[in-house]
Design a protein around this motif. Structure first.
Motif, mmCIF file in Angstrom:
data_model
loop_
_atom_site.group_PDB
_atom_site.id
_atom_site.type_symbol
_atom_site.label_atom_id
_atom_site.label_comp_id
_atom_site.label_asym_id
_atom_site.label_seq_id
_atom_site.Cartn_x
_atom_site.Cartn_y
_atom_site.Cartn_z
ATOM 1 N N GLU A 2 -3.714 42.909 -9.099
ATOM 2 C CA GLU A 2 -3.535 43.259 -7.693
ATOM 3 C C GLU A 2 -3.600 44.775 -7.496
ATOM 4 N N THR A 3 -3.069 45.516 -8.457
ATOM 5 C CA THR A 3 -3.167 46.976 -8.400
ATOM 6 C C THR A 3 -4.616 47.428 -8.519
ATOM 7 N N LEU A 4 -5.360 46.794 -9.418
ATOM 8 C CA LEU A 4 -6.767 47.142 -9.601
ATOM 9 C C LEU A 4 -7.567 46.846 -8.350
ATOM 10 N N MET A 5 -7.285 45.735 -7.682
ATOM 11 C CA MET A 5 -8.027 45.368 -6.481
ATOM 12 C C MET A 5 -7.722 46.286 -5.302
ATOM 13 N N ALA A 6 -6.602 46.997 -5.360
ATOM 14 C CA ALA A 6 -6.237 47.910 -4.279
ATOM 15 C C ALA A 6 -6.837 49.291 -4.454
ATOM 16 N N SER A 7 -7.504 49.527 -5.559
ATOM 17 C CA SER A 7 -8.037 50.856 -5.840
ATOM 18 C C SER A 7 -9.211 51.184 -4.926
ATOM 19 N N GLU A 8 -9.292 52.445 -4.504
ATOM 20 C CA GLU A 8 -10.409 52.922 -3.709
ATOM 21 C C GLU A 8 -11.442 53.630 -4.573
ATOM 22 N N SER A 9 -11.330 53.500 -5.879
ATOM 23 C CA SER A 9 -12.250 54.136 -6.806
ATOM 24 C C SER A 9 -13.417 53.211 -7.124
ATOM 25 N N ALA A 10 -14.613 53.743 -7.043
ATOM 26 C CA ALA A 10 -15.799 52.952 -7.378
ATOM 27 C C ALA A 10 -15.769 52.528 -8.837
ATOM 28 N N ALA A 11 -15.150 53.332 -9.697
ATOM 29 C CA ALA A 11 -15.059 52.976 -11.113
ATOM 30 C C ALA A 11 -14.239 51.708 -11.308
ATOM 31 N N ASP A 12 -13.194 51.543 -10.507
ATOM 32 C CA ASP A 12 -12.376 50.329 -10.614
ATOM 33 C C ASP A 12 -13.107 49.119 -10.047
ATOM 34 N N TRP A 13 -13.917 49.334 -9.034
ATOM 35 C CA TRP A 13 -14.719 48.211 -8.526
ATOM 36 C C TRP A 13 -15.685 47.743 -9.607
ATOM 37 N N ILE A 14 -16.259 48.706 -10.323
ATOM 38 C CA ILE A 14 -17.179 48.348 -11.404
ATOM 39 C C ILE A 14 -16.450 47.566 -12.491
ATOM 40 N N ARG A 15 -15.207 47.944 -12.777
ATOM 41 C CA ARG A 15 -14.437 47.220 -13.799
ATOM 42 C C ARG A 15 -14.211 45.765 -13.379
ATOM 43 N N ILE A 16 -14.008 45.542 -12.073
ATOM 44 C CA ILE A 16 -13.827 44.162 -11.599
ATOM 45 C C ILE A 16 -15.109 43.358 -11.808
ATOM 46 N N THR A 17 -16.256 43.962 -11.521
ATOM 47 C CA THR A 17 -17.514 43.243 -11.740
ATOM 48 C C THR A 17 -17.752 42.961 -13.218
ATOM 49 N N GLU A 18 -17.267 43.849 -14.099
ATOM 50 C CA GLU A 18 -17.446 43.623 -15.532
ATOM 51 C C GLU A 18 -16.604 42.445 -16.011
ATOM 52 N N MET A 19 -15.539 42.132 -15.304
ATOM 53 C CA MET A 19 -14.743 40.949 -15.636
ATOM 54 C C MET A 19 -15.517 39.671 -15.342
ATOM 55 N N LEU A 20 -16.489 39.756 -14.432
ATOM 56 C CA LEU A 20 -17.214 38.567 -13.987
ATOM 57 C C LEU A 20 -18.661 38.526 -14.462
ATOM 58 N N LEU A 21 -19.272 39.692 -14.666
ATOM 59 C CA LEU A 21 -20.702 39.749 -14.979
ATOM 60 C C LEU A 21 -21.010 40.557 -16.225
ATOM 61 N N GLY A 22 -20.007 40.865 -17.023
ATOM 62 C CA GLY A 22 -20.245 41.607 -18.246
ATOM 63 C C GLY A 22 -20.421 43.093 -17.995
ATOM 64 N N LYS A 23 -20.645 43.841 -19.087
ATOM 65 C CA LYS A 23 -20.769 45.289 -19.026
ATOM 66 C C LYS A 23 -21.984 45.698 -18.196
ATOM 67 N N VAL A 24 -21.827 46.831 -17.510
ATOM 68 C CA VAL A 24 -22.942 47.356 -16.731
ATOM 69 C C VAL A 24 -23.953 47.999 -17.669
ATOM 70 N N PRO A 25 -25.223 48.072 -17.286
ATOM 71 C CA PRO A 25 -26.230 48.732 -18.127
ATOM 72 C C PRO A 25 -25.921 50.223 -18.274
ATOM 73 N N SER A 26 -26.472 50.837 -19.289
ATOM 74 C CA SER A 26 -26.267 52.260 -19.509
ATOM 75 C C SER A 26 -26.877 53.060 -18.364
ATOM 76 N N GLY A 27 -26.181 54.112 -17.937
ATOM 77 C CA GLY A 27 -26.653 54.927 -16.830
ATOM 78 C C GLY A 27 -26.429 54.319 -15.466
ATOM 79 N N PHE A 28 -25.607 53.287 -15.374
ATOM 80 C CA PHE A 28 -25.374 52.607 -14.108
ATOM 81 C C PHE A 28 -24.536 53.486 -13.174
ATOM 82 N N THR A 29 -24.950 53.586 -11.936
ATOM 83 C CA THR A 29 -24.186 54.287 -10.903
ATOM 84 C C THR A 29 -24.165 53.434 -9.645
ATOM 85 N N PHE A 30 -23.191 53.697 -8.792
ATOM 86 C CA PHE A 30 -23.079 52.930 -7.556
ATOM 87 C C PHE A 30 -22.592 53.829 -6.434
ATOM 88 N N ALA A 31 -23.246 53.742 -5.299
ATOM 89 C CA ALA A 31 -22.826 54.426 -4.075
ATOM 90 C C ALA A 31 -22.880 53.413 -2.946
#
Length: 683
Positions: free
Chosen positions: A640-669
């Motif tokens: 619940e703490t992780l889901m409340a984060s406003e950091s894009a890095a934490d959003w990426i961590r949530i996706t890694e729980m569901l879709l595996g590690k992101v590719p190298s050099g991955f960025t998100f805006a």
């Protein structure tokens, strides 16, 4: 000059939130989280994931802080060259070869632009993801074969490697553009007999495209007095008894200020002299004979199509009042949401209780050009039992042809015309909210479109274009006569954006002034079942409420409204909703590497909104208001703490729980950087 403080320095004012009372927090539009859960903003450090919302790389400064460096932008030609080179790599295996496992299954053979090297692909293929293939329950093998990221879960009964064409799956999605239709659109050979006949009848055929958008004295006069009477010749009377023909919209537009010449519609035939005059009421057969005698440049085959179409549809043609109507009353309507309102997200909302769904806004010009990416916005899932599509265009001919095209080649229950989009690139072309300053053209768009199709037509508007100048109340009495079945009013002006709360009193005023045959829907700031109940109780004339941002932050709002309760949803239940979205996304975009990453990016877009939700059990004041900014707080568990984060890095961590590690050099805006707390952009 001193350096700007880095992002990981905690402002002194932010730390004081922990000591403020609930009343003080609410007064500052901050969510009143219980004291025991409040915490100072976390100190962020640079890591492999981009921790900011910008698509940037970081470099170390001498003082130890990370300074953002803007990522180098590449030209379209360079990006296209890189994509072609990437396609030739072993990882980009030919889809036909991957499906069958046979290098001879591709019809293009050595001319194929993809790789046919199966052994090299197997060596470089990323590891399979956890979970099972989303297509295991289908009839037939996985359509992605060897390229599926869940290949280890495929059955051993001939899923791949047998060299046979894969059995066609049970189709769950409709409104897929056919190749022959796309080719006709590409070559500008698609026929629009209904739209052409309607446009000729209304005197709107062959308008010039070099138009200007802006204010107009005649439009202001019509808006102020609310009179829009139409005589038998298709002309509109203004208060000064001056007759303004609909065909003269072009002349009005030449007086405007903003350039809309960028909107290029399909080229049209040469306009005859008769199109410049106001037409008289004649029958369809007489109209066709009139075209044959006067319009010398009209081709014989086009006339033949119009005659055949009239002969076929004469017995089936409906009077405007006999059209199929949709009862929106008491139904919960999920608004068309750009980027996030894709098909997998709508499926999630259907599971959670949404009654009506609508596709993302599609531009008419792009649909008429046969753009596959724009047609993908019209896709419909079998679970969407009451479904509409939303289109956006600036001129009657463009919109009328688009609605006829959709009726011919798609299965929809209604078509919604967006006349409220505030985006600059749309308004500068004369579409979206810009139509609110052009009531004559607005009327022509609705009238021409409604006469070109038999399915219900709805429109979505804002209260006005400029702040302090609401204008829909002067038009609401006439909108039903134009041919619209329903109108959705967003309680904000285009200039206001989200700087203030929606003006529901004005929405009530418009609903009471509308004719009984026109259904009026309200939109803006519905974030709980109490908001829904209040609006319905305050204005019985209101058919229903459309839910937009509230569904982005908490899609279970549909369940709350139907069950009339505040759902203190747990982090585990929220994660299960995300799992459903991922499964739906893999079915829609594919279970190969490309589909996985497409699902990830759209999930990240959704998480950039979902992080604003504050759990009910953590609030001192219930319910949460949509304009409250969530403070930094601890959840009841780590997730619940992780889901409340406003950091894009934490959003990426949530996706890694569901879709595996992101590719190298991955960025998100985030594509939509504006939110409920941004300042209004003047339009």
């Amino acid at each position: 000059m001193e350096d700007t403080p880095p992002n990981d320095v905690v402002p002194a004012s932010a730390t004081s939130h922990a000591d403020m009372s609930a009343e003080e927090l609410v007064a500052k539009a901050i969510a009143p989280v219980k004291r025991e859960f409040r915490c100072p903003p976390p100190i962020r450090t640079s890591d492999n994931h981009n921790d900011s919302h910008a698509d940037v790389k970081t470099t170390e400064k001498n003082d130890g802080f990370s300074a953002p460096v803007i990522k180098e932008k590449k030209s379209k030609r360079q990006l296209k060259r890189e994509r072609r080179e990437e396609q030739k790599s072993a990882l980009h295996i030919c889809p036909a070869v991957a499906k069958s496992g046979n290098v001879n299954s591709c019809q293009y053979n050595e001319n194929c632009r993809y790789s046919h090297d199966l052994e090299a692909f197997k060596l470089q293929k990323p590891e399979d993801l956890e979970g099972k293939c989303p297509f295991l329950d289908d009839e037939g093998p996985c359509p992605y074969g060897l390229s599926c990221r869940f290949g280890s879960t495929h059955n051993d009964n001939g899923d791949v490697g047998n060299g046979k064409i894969i059995v066609e799956r049970k189709m769950r999605e409709t409104n897929v553009m056919k190749k022959d239709v796309q080719k006709l659109l590409w070559k500008n050979k698609m026929k629009f007999p209904k739209a052409d006949a309607t446009l000729k009848l209304l005197g709107l055929m062959g308008q010039a495209k070099n138009k200007k958008f802006g204010s107009n004295e005649n439009d202001d006069e019509i808006l102020s007095n609310g009179s829009g009477e139409v005589n038998g010749n298709g002309c509109s009377k203004v208060a000064s008894n001056e007759v303004v023909c609909s065909a003269k919209v072009v002349e009005e537009d030449k007086q405007d200020g903003l350039d809309v010449a960028d909107e290029q519609g399909p080229p049209k035939k040469m306009k005859s002299l008769s199109d410049e005059t106001c037409p008289v009421q004649i029958s369809d057969a007489e109209q066709i004979l009139h075209e044959k005698d006067v319009d010398k440049v009209c081709e014989q085959d086009e006339l033949k199509i119009i005659v055949e179409h009239d002969q076929e549809d004469k017995s089936l043609k409906l009077h405007p009042r006999e059209k199929k109507l949709i009862d929106f009353r008491e139904k919960i309507y999920l608004a068309p949401l750009t980027t996030v309102g894709n098909l997998p997200y709508r499926r999630v909302c259907k599971v959670l209780g949404a009654d009506i769904t609508c596709g993302e806004m599609a531009m008419c010009t792009n649909l008429l050009q046969g753009q596959a990416s724009e047609w993908a916005l019209l896709r419909r899932h079998s679970s969407e039992d009451l479904f509409g599509v939303q289109i956006c265009g600036a001129y009657p001919d463009t919109v009328a042809k688009t609605v006829e095209l959709i009726e011919q080649h798609c299965t929809v229950d209604f078509i919604d015309i967006n006349m409220g989009c505030p985006i600059d690139i749309v308004c500068n072309k004369g579409a979206g909210s810009a139509l609110l300053t052009k009531p004559m053209r607005m009327k022509s768009v609705v009238e021409a479109s409604s006469r070109s199709v038999d399915i219900p037509l709805t429109i979505k508007v804002r209260t006005g274009y400029f702040e302090g100048k609401n204008r829909i109340d002067s038009l609401i009495a006439d909108i039903g006569n134009w041919g619209a079945s329903a109108v959705t009013i967003h309680g904000r002006t285009r200039q206001q954006r989200y700087s203030k709360l929606a003006d529901w009193e004005y929405i009530y005023q418009c609903a009471r002034a509308a004719s009984p045959s026109l259904q009026v829907l309200g939109n803006g700031d519905v974030f709980s079942y109490l908001d829904w109940n209040i609006h319905k109780a305050n204005c019985p004339e209101l058919s229903t409420c459309m839910i937009a941002r509230g569904a982005l932050v908490k899609p279970w709002i549909f369940t709350e409204i139907k069950e009339q309760r505040h759902w203190d949803i747990s982090s585990g239940e929220r994660l299960n909703i995300l799992k459903d979205y991922v499964r739906f996304g893999l079915e829609h975009w594919g279970s190969d590497s490309k589909g996985v990453e497409t699902t990830r990016r759209f999930l990240l877009e959704w998480l950039s909104y979902a992080c604003r939700y504050v759990p009910v059990g953590l609030l001192e004041v219930i319910p949460q208001r949509i304009n409250w900014r969530p403070p930094s707080y601890f959840g009841r568990d780590d997730l619940e703490t992780l889901m409340a984060s406003e950091s894009a890095a934490d959003w990426i961590r949530i996706t890694e729980m569901l879709l595996g590690k992101v590719p190298s050099g991955f960025t998100f805006a985030p594509k939509h950087k504006s939110n409920a707390y941004d300042r209004a952009e003047n339009g």
